[in-house]
Design a protein around this motif. Structure first.
Motif, PDB file in Angstrom:
ATOM      1  N   GLN A  38      -8.243   8.287  -2.657  1.00 38.82           N
ATOM      2  CA  GLN A  38      -8.918   8.077  -1.283  1.00 38.82           C
ATOM      3  C   GLN A  38      -9.525   6.858  -1.079  1.00 38.82           C
ATOM      4  O   GLN A  38      -9.416   6.021  -0.016  1.00 38.82           O
ATOM      5  N   ARG A  39      -9.983   6.094  -2.011  1.00 37.79           N
ATOM      6  CA  ARG A  39     -10.519   4.782  -2.138  1.00 37.79           C
ATOM      7  C   ARG A  39      -9.493   3.858  -1.909  1.00 37.79           C
ATOM      8  O   ARG A  39      -9.648   2.801  -0.932  1.00 37.79           O
ATOM      9  N   CYS A  98       0.924  -1.026  -0.078  1.00 37.37           N
ATOM     10  CA  CYS A  98      -0.222   0.093  -0.121  1.00 37.37           C
ATOM     11  C   CYS A  98       0.814   1.183   0.271  1.00 37.37           C
ATOM     12  O   CYS A  98       0.477   2.384  -0.715  1.00 37.37           O
ATOM     13  N   GLU A 150      -6.654   4.482  -0.321  1.00 41.25           N
ATOM     14  CA  GLU A 150      -6.104   4.617   1.022  1.00 41.25           C
ATOM     15  C   GLU A 150      -6.956   3.792   1.925  1.00 41.25           C
ATOM     16  O   GLU A 150      -6.604   3.294   2.920  1.00 41.25           O
ATOM     17  N   GLN A 151      -8.510   4.002   1.682  1.00 39.12           N
ATOM     18  CA  GLN A 151      -9.109   3.256   2.705  1.00 39.12           C
ATOM     19  C   GLN A 151      -9.040   1.756   2.524  1.00 39.12           C
ATOM     20  O   GLN A 151      -8.950   1.027   3.473  1.00 39.12           O
ATOM     21  N   GLN A 152      -8.793   1.465   1.236  1.00 37.38           N
ATOM     22  CA  GLN A 152      -8.703  -0.091   0.910  1.00 37.38           C
ATOM     23  C   GLN A 152      -7.551  -0.453   1.744  1.00 37.38           C
ATOM     24  O   GLN A 152      -7.303  -1.591   2.505  1.00 37.38           O
ATOM     25  N   ALA A 211      -6.103   0.743   4.434  1.00 36.64           N
ATOM     26  CA  ALA A 211      -6.487   0.874   5.910  1.00 36.64           C
ATOM     27  C   ALA A 211      -6.968  -0.427   6.192  1.00 36.64           C
ATOM     28  O   ALA A 211      -6.681  -1.100   7.194  1.00 36.64           O
ATOM     29  N   GLU A 212      -7.895  -0.712   5.356  1.00 39.99           N
ATOM     30  CA  GLU A 212      -8.854  -1.962   5.703  1.00 39.99           C
ATOM     31  C   GLU A 212      -7.851  -3.266   5.738  1.00 39.99           C
ATOM     32  O   GLU A 212      -8.051  -3.950   6.435  1.00 39.99           O
TER      33      GLU A 212
END
Length: 133
Positions: free
Chosen positions: A116-117, A3, A119-121, A123-124
């Protein structure tokens, strides 16, 4: 770990970022001049700011090869500067300038939303790794 690498700018994204900036500035000026139908005058100052943006963000690029850091970064910034000098004072009708600005802003917003998506992925994915240990 994967990531972190994805957070860096792609070479194509980095090359396009200064052009999006110039397009958004022209579009903002065009929108202001739509009522009076006055043309938008391109300025070398905008190209200078775009070149500075290219240099400032060049440390965030995923270079495909080490030679690109010098042989793409500096010529691209110089091209933006020289291009701005040649286009300084050029007049663009307000309507096309506004259309370019809307398009440039849309592309930038879509790119930011995509980042942003991602980044969220990431983090998940990190959360799943921590929970799974």
């Amino acid at each position: 770990m994967g990531c972190t690498a994805q957070r860096r700018l792609s070479l194509a994204g980095w090359l396009g970022l200064p052009l999006l900036f110039i397009g958004m500035v022209a579009g903002l000026n065009g929108a202001l001049f739509l009522v009076s139908a006055a043309p938008v005058e391109l300025s070398s100052a905008h190209s200078g700011a775009a070149a500075a943006l290219a240099v400032a963000t060049s440390g965030e690029v995923r270079w495909n090869a080490s030679w690109q850091r010098h042989w793409v970064r500096w010529p691209w910034a110089a091209t933006l500067l020289v291009g701005g000098l040649f286009l300084d004072g050029a007049l663009v009708p307000a309507l096309p300038a506004t259309a370019v600005g809307v398009l440039a802003t849309s592309v930038l917003i879509a790119g930011l939303h995509r980042a942003q998506r991602r980044e969220q992925q990431c983090a998940e994915d990190d959360d799943h790794l921590v929970v799974g240990t």
